[in-house]
Enzyme design. Structure first.
Site, PDB file in Angstrom:
ATOM      1  N   GLU A  39       0.607 -43.167  18.598  1.00 52.54           N
ATOM      2  CA  GLU A  39       0.939 -43.010  20.023  1.00 52.54           C
ATOM      3  C   GLU A  39       1.714 -44.237  20.503  1.00 52.54           C
ATOM      4  OE1 GLU A  39       0.821 -40.826  22.693  1.00 52.54           O
ATOM      5  OE2 GLU A  39       1.653 -42.539  23.778  1.00 52.54           O
ATOM      6  N   GLY A  52      -4.788 -27.135  34.291  1.00 52.15           N
ATOM      7  CA  GLY A  52      -5.708 -26.003  34.213  1.00 52.15           C
ATOM      8  C   GLY A  52      -5.579 -25.326  32.865  1.00 52.15           C
ATOM      9  N   ARG A 111      -6.418 -34.530  34.261  1.00 54.89           N
ATOM     10  CA  ARG A 111      -5.811 -34.631  32.933  1.00 54.89           C
ATOM     11  C   ARG A 111      -6.392 -35.795  32.121  1.00 54.89           C
ATOM     12  NH1 ARG A 111      -0.392 -32.943  31.221  1.00 54.89           N
ATOM     13  NH2 ARG A 111      -0.281 -31.485  32.908  1.00 54.89           N
ATOM     14  N   ARG A 192       3.450 -34.623  42.700  1.00 55.50           N
ATOM     15  CA  ARG A 192       2.073 -34.368  42.261  1.00 55.50           C
ATOM     16  C   ARG A 192       1.162 -35.357  42.973  1.00 55.50           C
ATOM     17  NH1 ARG A 192       3.185 -34.731  35.759  1.00 55.50           N
ATOM     18  NH2 ARG A 192       1.613 -33.143  35.499  1.00 55.50           N
ATOM     19  N   ASP A 317       5.040 -29.472  23.681  1.00 56.36           N
ATOM     20  CA  ASP A 317       6.283 -29.610  24.444  1.00 56.36           C
ATOM     21  C   ASP A 317       7.455 -30.061  23.580  1.00 56.36           C
ATOM     22  OD1 ASP A 317       4.969 -28.844  26.714  1.00 56.36           O
ATOM     23  OD2 ASP A 317       5.523 -30.591  27.904  1.00 56.36           O
ATOM     24  N   ALA A 330       0.290 -26.557  28.207  1.00 54.61           N
ATOM     25  CA  ALA A 330      -0.709 -27.299  27.419  1.00 54.61           C
ATOM     26  C   ALA A 330      -1.524 -26.335  26.562  1.00 54.61           C
ATOM     27  CB  ALA A 330      -1.611 -28.105  28.341  1.00 54.61           C
TER      28      ALA A 330
HETATM   29  C1  FAD Z   1       3.491 -30.747  37.008  1.00 47.57           C
HETATM   30  C2  FAD Z   1       2.984 -30.121  35.743  1.00 47.57           C
HETATM   31  C3  FAD Z   1       1.834 -29.333  35.781  1.00 47.57           C
HETATM   32  C4  FAD Z   1       1.374 -28.699  34.622  1.00 47.57           C
HETATM   33  N1  FAD Z   1       0.244 -27.934  34.680  1.00 47.57           N
HETATM   34  C5  FAD Z   1      -0.195 -27.318  33.561  1.00 47.57           C
HETATM   35  C6  FAD Z   1      -1.389 -26.538  33.589  1.00 47.57           C
HETATM   36  O1  FAD Z   1      -2.052 -26.428  34.625  1.00 47.57           O
HETATM   37  N2  FAD Z   1      -1.775 -25.920  32.425  1.00 47.57           N
HETATM   38  C7  FAD Z   1      -1.073 -26.029  31.259  1.00 47.57           C
HETATM   39  O2  FAD Z   1      -1.467 -25.437  30.235  1.00 47.57           O
HETATM   40  N3  FAD Z   1       0.065 -26.780  31.211  1.00 47.57           N
HETATM   41  C8  FAD Z   1       0.502 -27.413  32.318  1.00 47.57           C
HETATM   42  N4  FAD Z   1       1.633 -28.181  32.259  1.00 47.57           N
HETATM   43  C9  FAD Z   1       2.324 -28.349  30.985  1.00 47.57           C
HETATM   44  C10 FAD Z   1       1.609 -29.414  30.180  1.00 47.57           C
HETATM   45  O3  FAD Z   1       1.442 -30.578  30.953  1.00 47.57           O
HETATM   46  C11 FAD Z   1       2.368 -29.756  28.913  1.00 47.57           C
HETATM   47  O4  FAD Z   1       2.747 -28.578  28.252  1.00 47.57           O
HETATM   48  C12 FAD Z   1       1.491 -30.592  27.984  1.00 47.57           C
HETATM   49  O5  FAD Z   1       0.977 -31.732  28.639  1.00 47.57           O
HETATM   50  C13 FAD Z   1       2.289 -31.013  26.765  1.00 47.57           C
HETATM   51  O6  FAD Z   1       1.450 -31.790  25.940  1.00 47.57           O
HETATM   52  P1  FAD Z   1       2.040 -32.482  24.651  1.00 47.57           P
HETATM   53  O7  FAD Z   1       0.896 -33.207  24.043  1.00 47.57           O
HETATM   54  O8  FAD Z   1       2.774 -31.486  23.837  1.00 47.57           O
HETATM   55  O9  FAD Z   1       3.108 -33.517  25.206  1.00 47.57           O
HETATM   56  P2  FAD Z   1       2.869 -34.814  26.103  1.00 47.57           P
HETATM   57  O10 FAD Z   1       1.751 -34.645  27.038  1.00 47.57           O
HETATM   58  O11 FAD Z   1       4.193 -35.169  26.685  1.00 47.57           O
HETATM   59  O12 FAD Z   1       2.436 -35.925  25.069  1.00 47.57           O
HETATM   60  C14 FAD Z   1       3.368 -36.516  24.195  1.00 47.57           C
HETATM   61  C15 FAD Z   1       2.808 -37.855  23.744  1.00 47.57           C
HETATM   62  O13 FAD Z   1       3.688 -38.393  22.770  1.00 47.57           O
HETATM   63  C16 FAD Z   1       3.900 -39.763  23.036  1.00 47.57           C
HETATM   64  N5  FAD Z   1       5.220 -40.123  22.493  1.00 47.57           N
HETATM   65  C17 FAD Z   1       6.422 -39.750  22.961  1.00 47.57           C
HETATM   66  N6  FAD Z   1       7.417 -40.266  22.199  1.00 47.57           N
HETATM   67  C18 FAD Z   1       6.815 -40.982  21.221  1.00 47.57           C
HETATM   68  C19 FAD Z   1       7.307 -41.757  20.126  1.00 47.57           C
HETATM   69  N7  FAD Z   1       8.621 -41.907  19.913  1.00 47.57           N
HETATM   70  N8  FAD Z   1       6.423 -42.348  19.301  1.00 47.57           N
HETATM   71  C20 FAD Z   1       5.062 -42.207  19.518  1.00 47.57           C
HETATM   72  N9  FAD Z   1       4.560 -41.506  20.545  1.00 47.57           N
HETATM   73  C21 FAD Z   1       5.411 -40.888  21.384  1.00 47.57           C
HETATM   74  C22 FAD Z   1       3.838 -39.864  24.544  1.00 47.57           C
HETATM   75  O14 FAD Z   1       3.539 -41.183  24.970  1.00 47.57           O
HETATM   76  C23 FAD Z   1       2.731 -38.869  24.872  1.00 47.57           C
HETATM   77  O15 FAD Z   1       1.449 -39.477  24.865  1.00 47.57           O
HETATM   78  C24 FAD Z   1       2.097 -28.839  33.413  1.00 47.57           C
HETATM   79  C25 FAD Z   1       3.248 -29.625  33.362  1.00 47.57           C
HETATM   80  C26 FAD Z   1       3.693 -30.274  34.514  1.00 47.57           C
HETATM   81  C27 FAD Z   1       4.946 -31.105  34.458  1.00 47.57           C
END
Ligand code: FAD
Length: 436
Positions: A39, A52, A111, A192, A317, A330
């Site tokens: 991370e 959620g 979160r 937010r 994502d 998520a």
């Molecule tokens: C306003 C908002 C509301 C939302 N509400 C919901 C909801 O209610 N329910 C739902 O299911 N989804 C929701 N989502 C979508 C959800 O937040 C995302 O789909 C989810 O958080 C993605 O998780 P992830 O772990 O794939 O990516 P991220 O949460 O972006 O995590 C990626 C991680 O990788 C790390 N990283 C990045 N680049 C590097 C690198 N080069 N080297 C090492 N580490 C790195 C980052 O620091 C981060 O910790 C919402 C999104 C937004 C914007």
């Protein structure tokens, strides 16, 4: 990482400790597959927002590792009612549609509470903080080499990019100049906030609404070009507020930044003519004076054609970032984690050397096959839902509109919620058996 090509173990490097990366880590832990999470952040960080989880996401959590589900349930906040309610926030304040979410389902949480709960279940030496990946290349033996900003290099059997919407893994996989390596602006932006419920309730009541009811359960306030979602989190102490606005301009923040510091005056002006007391209270009284505006980006314009290449793969994502409007991003990352954990368990311990590389590639190919269509659909459906949420007065609310709205909205939510999570696991196993 420990293993060599002569080991039968599959060593997995997970890039990113967000919800996708950590739930995947726990899925591998439950299946005795070796992993390390890398991370970029020096520690877990609070982003002051709620999230959620839909019924499919909860089923995926249970199958992935009961500890994941327990971590969610420990911080999940029950909705006052098992319904998602859409209300005309602009003109009449009338109910547009009410969708049953299932008994005790679609609950929200803060979160950071969930992420911290997940991280606590992973041994300290399996999560490495302050490790920013800058490059991934393939070694002579076909295994990926991960290069960090601090100069360290590691070799893994499989690299999983769970590094979010601006994924470096995606850029390495597809090429940095490939448009599919970069998300695009959806012309929606949002604010937010997490606000103490007594404060929110009083402000809504003072504006002429029912503060206690408005803050007790899940609502969306709809109107022209915008919407606001609210639900309680953190043991009914905080109201999660997400204010979404259409933006007809280009995103101006520099260096690919997806947030821009601004003042709430932007929101006050945008919602000036909206009449619902809850909207007035949230925008005028409850948003902080100075705050971040978040650009909503997604992967709709230039989607990745596939999520895998060799022994490197994208999840969450990083693979398929969608807007927040269906609350499913998520959850989809957790479904990805389940399929990946299933596929990697099936190949772990089976072979060494070139055969191991071949099996790993096959596992990631299978993941891509099982996950691609559903996750790409979410991106499109999310954009469509957002357009539906933005009412076009004076045609609403009326019975005909509300029926159409209800049908369109329920179809999309149910496609997410009713996803056959067990069937996905079954298909993954069958496809892998058939290919071996
Ligand atoms: C306003 C908002 C509301 C939302 N509400 C919901 C909801 O209610 N329910 C739902 O299911 N989804 C929701 N989502 C979508 C959800 O937040 C995302 O789909 C989810 O958080 C993605 O998780 P992830 O772990 O794939 O990516 P991220 O949460 O972006 O995590 C990626 C991680 O990788 C790390 N990283 C990045 N680049 C590097 C690198 N080069 N080297 C090492 N580490 C790195 C980052 O620091 C981060 O910790 C919402 C999104 C937004 C914007």
């Amino acid at each position: 990482m420990g293993s060599t090509t002569t080991s039968h173990h599959v060593d997995v490097a997970i890039i990113g400790g967000g919800i996708t990366g950590l739930t995947l880590a726990l899925g591998l832990q439950a299946r005795n597959v070796r992993f390390t999470v890398y991370e970029r952040a020096p520690s877990l960080k609070e982003i002051g927002a709620g999230v959620g989880f839909s019924p499919n996401a909860e089923r995926a959590m249970e199958l992935l590792n009961p500890d994941v589900h327990a971590a969610f349930k420990a911080v999940a906040n029950a909705n006052g009612e098992d319904y998602f309610q859409w209300v005309d926030g602009y003109a009449t304040g009338q109910l547009i549609y009410k969708l049953y979410v299932g008994e005790g389902k679609f609950q929200g949480c803060r979160r950071s509470d969930f992420v911290e709960g997940l991280a606590r279940k992973i041994p300290n030496d399996s999560i490495k903080y302050g490790k920013e990946v800058i490059e991934i290349r393939t070694g002579d033996d076909g295994r990926p080499i991960v290069v960090f900003k601090d100069g360290e290099e590691i070799v893994a059997d499989i690299v999983i990019g769970a590094d979010g919407i601006r994924s470096i893994t995606r850029q390495q996989l597809l090429g940095p100049t490939n448009p599919a390596s970069h998300p695009s602006y959806t012309h929606r932006c949002c604010f937010r906030a997490l606000v103490p419920i007594p404060l929110a309730s009083d402000a809504i009541t003072l504006a002429g609404g029912d503060g206690a009811y408005s803050t007790s359960t899940r609502f969306m306030y709809n109107g022209p070009d915008g919407h606001i979602i609210t639900y309680p989190v953190a043991g009914d102490t905080l109201l999660n507020i997400l204010v979404v606005m259409t933006d007809y301009c280009d995103w101006k923040a520099k260096d690919g930044k997806m947030t821009a510091r601004t003042t709430k005056a932007e929101a006050v002006e945008f919602f000036r003519d909206w009449k619902h007391p809850a909207v007035k209270a949230m925008v005028n009284e409850l948003l902080p004076e100075v705050l971040d505006k978040w650009g909503v980006f997604d992967m709709m314009k230039d989607p990745a054609e596939r999520y895998n290449e060799g022994c490197v793969v994208l999840a969450g994502d990083a693979a398929h970032a969608a807007g927040p409007h269906l609350g499913g991003g998520a959850g989809m990352g957790i479904e990805d984690a389940l399929v990946l954990a299933t596929a990697l368990e099936a190949v772990d311990g089976k072979a060494e050397g070139e055969e191991k590389v071949r099996l790993c590639e096959r596992a990631l190919e299978t993941y891509n096959q099982v996950r691609y269509e559903r996750t790409q659909w979410l991106i499109k459906a999310t954009r469509e839902a957002c357009a539906l949420f933005h009412l076009k007065p004076p045609e609403v609310p009326n019975k005909q509109h509300n029926e159409m709205f209800g049908k369109e909205v329920s179809e999309r939510f149910h496609t997410i919620w009713d996803g056959d999570v067990e069937g996905m696991v079954e298909s993954t196993r069958k496809l892998l058996e058939a290919g071996q």
